[in-house]
Design a protein around this motif. Structure first.
Motif, PDB file in Angstrom:
ATOM      1  N   ALA A   1      -0.899  -8.946 -17.678  1.00 30.43           N
ATOM      2  CA  ALA A   1      -2.163  -8.719 -17.135  1.00 30.43           C
ATOM      3  C   ALA A   1      -2.687  -8.887 -15.928  1.00 30.43           C
ATOM      4  CB  ALA A   1      -3.150  -9.129 -18.437  1.00 30.43           C
ATOM      5  N   LEU A   2      -2.049  -9.994 -15.336  1.00 30.61           N
ATOM      6  CA  LEU A   2      -2.710 -10.444 -14.016  1.00 30.61           C
ATOM      7  C   LEU A   2      -2.113  -9.338 -13.022  1.00 30.61           C
ATOM      8  CD1 LEU A   2      -1.991 -14.089 -14.104  1.00 30.61           C
ATOM      9  CD2 LEU A   2      -4.292 -13.085 -13.628  1.00 30.61           C
ATOM     10  N   VAL A   3      -0.846  -8.988 -13.414  1.00 31.87           N
ATOM     11  CA  VAL A   3      -0.186  -7.984 -12.239  1.00 31.87           C
ATOM     12  C   VAL A   3      -0.935  -6.654 -12.335  1.00 31.87           C
ATOM     13  CG1 VAL A   3       1.649  -6.801 -11.689  1.00 31.87           C
ATOM     14  CG2 VAL A   3       1.936  -9.376 -12.068  1.00 31.87           C
ATOM     15  N   ASN A   4      -1.245  -6.261 -13.805  1.00 37.41           N
ATOM     16  CA  ASN A   4      -1.799  -4.909 -13.831  1.00 37.41           C
ATOM     17  C   ASN A   4      -3.453  -4.784 -13.503  1.00 37.41           C
ATOM     18  OD1 ASN A   4       0.720  -4.014 -14.825  1.00 37.41           O
ATOM     19  ND2 ASN A   4       0.176  -4.382 -17.295  1.00 37.41           N
ATOM     20  N   ASP A   5      -3.955  -5.927 -13.706  1.00 35.33           N
ATOM     21  CA  ASP A   5      -5.321  -5.869 -13.508  1.00 35.33           C
ATOM     22  C   ASP A   5      -5.607  -6.367 -11.923  1.00 35.33           C
ATOM     23  OD1 ASP A   5      -5.569  -5.363 -16.028  1.00 35.33           O
ATOM     24  OD2 ASP A   5      -6.478  -7.605 -16.559  1.00 35.33           O
ATOM     25  N   THR A   6      -4.393  -6.574 -11.222  1.00 35.87           N
ATOM     26  CA  THR A   6      -4.778  -7.089  -9.545  1.00 35.87           C
ATOM     27  C   THR A   6      -5.315  -5.628  -9.106  1.00 35.87           C
ATOM     28  OG1 THR A   6      -3.156  -8.859  -9.766  1.00 35.87           O
ATOM     29  CG2 THR A   6      -3.728  -7.659  -7.632  1.00 35.87           C
ATOM     30  N   PRO A   7      -6.330  -5.803  -8.468  1.00 32.11           N
ATOM     31  CA  PRO A   7      -6.848  -4.530  -7.494  1.00 32.11           C
ATOM     32  C   PRO A   7      -5.702  -4.152  -6.558  1.00 32.11           C
ATOM     33  CG  PRO A   7      -8.786  -6.061  -7.549  1.00 32.11           C
ATOM     34  CD  PRO A   7      -7.458  -6.875  -8.032  1.00 32.11           C
ATOM     35  N   LYS A   8      -5.584  -2.977  -6.344  1.00 28.61           N
ATOM     36  CA  LYS A   8      -4.401  -2.449  -5.226  1.00 28.61           C
ATOM     37  C   LYS A   8      -4.999  -1.488  -4.308  1.00 28.61           C
ATOM     38  CE  LYS A   8      -0.946  -2.878  -9.004  1.00 28.61           C
ATOM     39  NZ  LYS A   8      -2.027  -3.725  -9.955  1.00 28.61           N
ATOM     40  N   LEU A   9      -4.402  -1.562  -3.122  1.00 28.83           N
ATOM     41  CA  LEU A   9      -4.958  -0.433  -2.136  1.00 28.83           C
ATOM     42  C   LEU A   9      -4.341   0.897  -2.741  1.00 28.83           C
ATOM     43  CD1 LEU A   9      -4.071  -2.330   1.261  1.00 28.83           C
ATOM     44  CD2 LEU A   9      -6.316  -1.800   0.303  1.00 28.83           C
TER      45      LEU A   9
ATOM     46  N   ALA B   1       0.909  -1.354   0.032  1.00 27.07           N
ATOM     47  CA  ALA B   1       0.023  -0.085  -0.071  1.00 27.07           C
ATOM     48  C   ALA B   1       0.880   1.267  -0.021  1.00 27.07           C
ATOM     49  CB  ALA B   1      -0.904  -0.088   1.375  1.00 27.07           C
ATOM     50  N   SER B   2       0.656   2.112  -0.912  1.00 27.70           N
ATOM     51  CA  SER B   2       1.329   3.432  -1.016  1.00 27.70           C
ATOM     52  C   SER B   2       0.487   4.622  -1.650  1.00 27.70           C
ATOM     53  CB  SER B   2       2.635   3.215  -1.669  1.00 27.70           C
ATOM     54  OG  SER B   2       2.306   2.867  -3.133  1.00 27.70           O
TER      55      SER B   2
ATOM     56  N   LEU C   1      -3.681   1.276  14.418  1.00 28.00           N
ATOM     57  CA  LEU C   1      -3.411   1.385  13.221  1.00 28.00           C
ATOM     58  C   LEU C   1      -4.185   0.633  12.062  1.00 28.00           C
ATOM     59  CD1 LEU C   1       0.410   1.560  13.782  1.00 28.00           C
ATOM     60  CD2 LEU C   1      -0.791   3.511  13.103  1.00 28.00           C
ATOM     61  N   HIS C   2      -4.671  -0.699  12.213  1.00 23.84           N
ATOM     62  CA  HIS C   2      -5.041  -1.494  11.173  1.00 23.84           C
ATOM     63  C   HIS C   2      -6.522  -0.981  11.101  1.00 23.84           C
ATOM     64  CE1 HIS C   2      -7.994  -5.004  10.300  1.00 23.84           C
ATOM     65  NE2 HIS C   2      -6.728  -4.881   9.341  1.00 23.84           N
TER      66      HIS C   2
ATOM     67  N   GLN D   1     -10.173   2.280   7.283  1.00 20.05           N
ATOM     68  CA  GLN D   1     -10.929   3.399   7.099  1.00 20.05           C
ATOM     69  C   GLN D   1     -10.090   4.416   5.826  1.00 20.05           C
ATOM     70  OE1 GLN D   1     -11.702   5.889  10.324  1.00 20.05           O
ATOM     71  NE2 GLN D   1     -13.022   7.214   9.228  1.00 20.05           N
ATOM     72  N   THR D   2      -8.830   4.596   5.958  1.00 16.49           N
ATOM     73  CA  THR D   2      -8.221   5.371   5.152  1.00 16.49           C
ATOM     74  C   THR D   2      -7.982   4.782   3.780  1.00 16.49           C
ATOM     75  OG1 THR D   2      -6.986   6.295   6.916  1.00 16.49           O
ATOM     76  CG2 THR D   2      -6.215   6.708   4.834  1.00 16.49           C
ATOM     77  N   TYR D   3      -7.949   3.540   3.571  1.00 10.04           N
ATOM     78  CA  TYR D   3      -7.434   3.049   2.383  1.00 10.04           C
ATOM     79  C   TYR D   3      -8.656   2.347   1.642  1.00 10.04           C
ATOM     80  CZ  TYR D   3      -2.478   4.026   2.671  1.00 10.04           C
ATOM     81  OH  TYR D   3      -1.362   4.834   2.703  1.00 10.04           O
ATOM     82  N   ASP D   4      -9.846   2.407   2.350  1.00  8.03           N
ATOM     83  CA  ASP D   4     -11.208   1.771   1.771  1.00  8.03           C
ATOM     84  C   ASP D   4     -10.677   0.095   1.535  1.00  8.03           C
ATOM     85  OD1 ASP D   4     -13.464   1.277   0.965  1.00  8.03           O
ATOM     86  OD2 ASP D   4     -13.649   2.580  -0.740  1.00  8.03           O
ATOM     87  N   VAL D   5     -10.459  -0.565   2.458  1.00 10.36           N
ATOM     88  CA  VAL D   5      -9.952  -1.808   2.119  1.00 10.36           C
ATOM     89  C   VAL D   5     -11.227  -2.801   1.970  1.00 10.36           C
ATOM     90  CG1 VAL D   5      -9.176  -3.994   3.412  1.00 10.36           C
ATOM     91  CG2 VAL D   5      -8.100  -1.792   3.890  1.00 10.36           C
TER      92      VAL D   5
END
Length: 340
Positions: free
Chosen positions: A135-143, A4-5, A236-237, A242-246
């Motif tokens: 494509a697998l890496v690019n399409d993977t949802p990210k925080l 996450a970044s 922190l969790h 809340q911040t990153y809409d997990v």
């Protein structure tokens, strides 16, 4: 957390595709087997085998036709009275029937191969595109960090990473404490000391227990530190969620995994069809080879028979000529005798 970044990250497993372990292993197996490229590469093999079988059947047909032509030419040359063997058409009907059946089978197989080709090519830019490693890496949802983030928001991930690192260090420390306690117990010789004296056992036990004070203090400090760190991690969790809409990220990850699962199932279906095609051709090639051998044996047998019959016809013709000459000579002799 590790991925996450502000620019997005991938908290995925070994494949880097954010897939659950069973699916991740299946996709890895597909990719190690060549993936979509392996399916595409198998198509020319099907076409080549089909063409080779078609050519063998055509060669067998030409052999039978040539033999039939030879047989008919001899029958016309020598006449049906002399050329007494059966017509080729009466003997090779079964072979021709097999050739027609095999030819129909090949045409049907070719249509199936063409259908397979279209299905693979249609899926390449569709569902199977999901299995491409990039494509697998690019399409993977990210925080994703919020568009507008405060300094406090930006510090959540580093602080959580730091806390998790501290927990890991505590685990290592705890293992060392356990090793120390184990060594102390193994080297404890209190029983021999108890046997060596007859009183003041309480003082003896108190002295012997002193050597455990340091490990006990270390355990207490370790547990206290762990409690403090776990409290920080929980806090922190909560901020991270809340911040990153997990929650949204998890939903997107499940949707992505389901799409990849469907792509893998479609790949397996196509790969199974390809395998069935190769299995069919494996047995069919042998059947065509055997039919070609049967036709060749038939033609060789007929030509051997043809040579023997030609020799017999020639002998009969020679015998007839000799008989005619003898008759002419006898008639001439009789004529001369009558004149005398």
């Amino acid at each position: 957390v590790a991925g996450a970044s502000d620019t997005g990250g991938d908290p995925a497993g070994a494949s880097g595709a954010g897939l659950p372990p069973p699916l991740d292993e299946e996709v890895g197996s597909i990719q190690r087997g060549g993936g979509v490229a392996a399916l595409i590469g198998g198509l020319p093999r099907l076409l080549d085998i089909n063409e080779a079988c078609t050519q063998q059947l055509a060669a067998a047909t030409r052999m039978l036709e040539a033999e039939s032509t030879e047989d008919e030419s001899c029958r016309m040359m020598y006449g049906p009275q002399a050329w007494t063997r059966p017509n080729s058409a009466d003997l090779n009907a079964n072979l021709y029937e097999k050739i027609r059946t095999y030819t129909d089978n090949l045409e049907q197989a070719a249509r199936s191969d063409e259908s397979m080709r279209r299905r693979i090519e249609d899926a390449m830019d569709g569902v199977l595109a999901l299995l491409d490693p990039t494509a697998l890496v690019n399409d993977t949802p990210k925080l994703r960090a919020p568009m507008l983030s405060t300094a406090e928001d930006s510090s959540i991930v580093p602080e959580l990473q730091s806390a998790l690192g501290e927990l890991e260090a505590l685990g290592t420390e705890r293992a060392k404490i356990e090793d120390t306690m184990k060594a102390l117990k193994e080297n404890d010789n209190i029983m021999s000391k108890v046997m060596a004296q007859t009183d003041a056992y309480d003082e003896l036990f108190e002295r012997e227990l002193v050597k455990y004070d340091a490990p006990r203090s270390a355990v207490a400090a370790n547990v206290s530190s762990q409690s403090d760190i776990l409290s920080r991690v929980r806090s922190l969790h909560g901020k991270l969620l809340q911040t990153y809409d997990v929650t949204e990220w998890r939903a997107a990850t499940r949707s992505h995994a389901e799409a990849v699962r469907e792509a893998a199932a479609h790949y397996r279906l196509l790969a199974s069809g390809m395998e069935q095609g190769l299995t069919f051709y494996s047995g069919f090639t042998e059947a065509v080879r055997q039919l070609g051998s049967d036709c060749e044996a038939f033609v060789e047998g007929r030509r051997k028979e043809k040579g023997e019959l030609e020799q017999a016809v020639a002998r009969r013709a020679q015998q007839a000529a000799m008989a005619a000459e003898h008759a002419v000579a006898s008639a001439a002799a009789a004529s001369r005798a009558a004149a005398d």
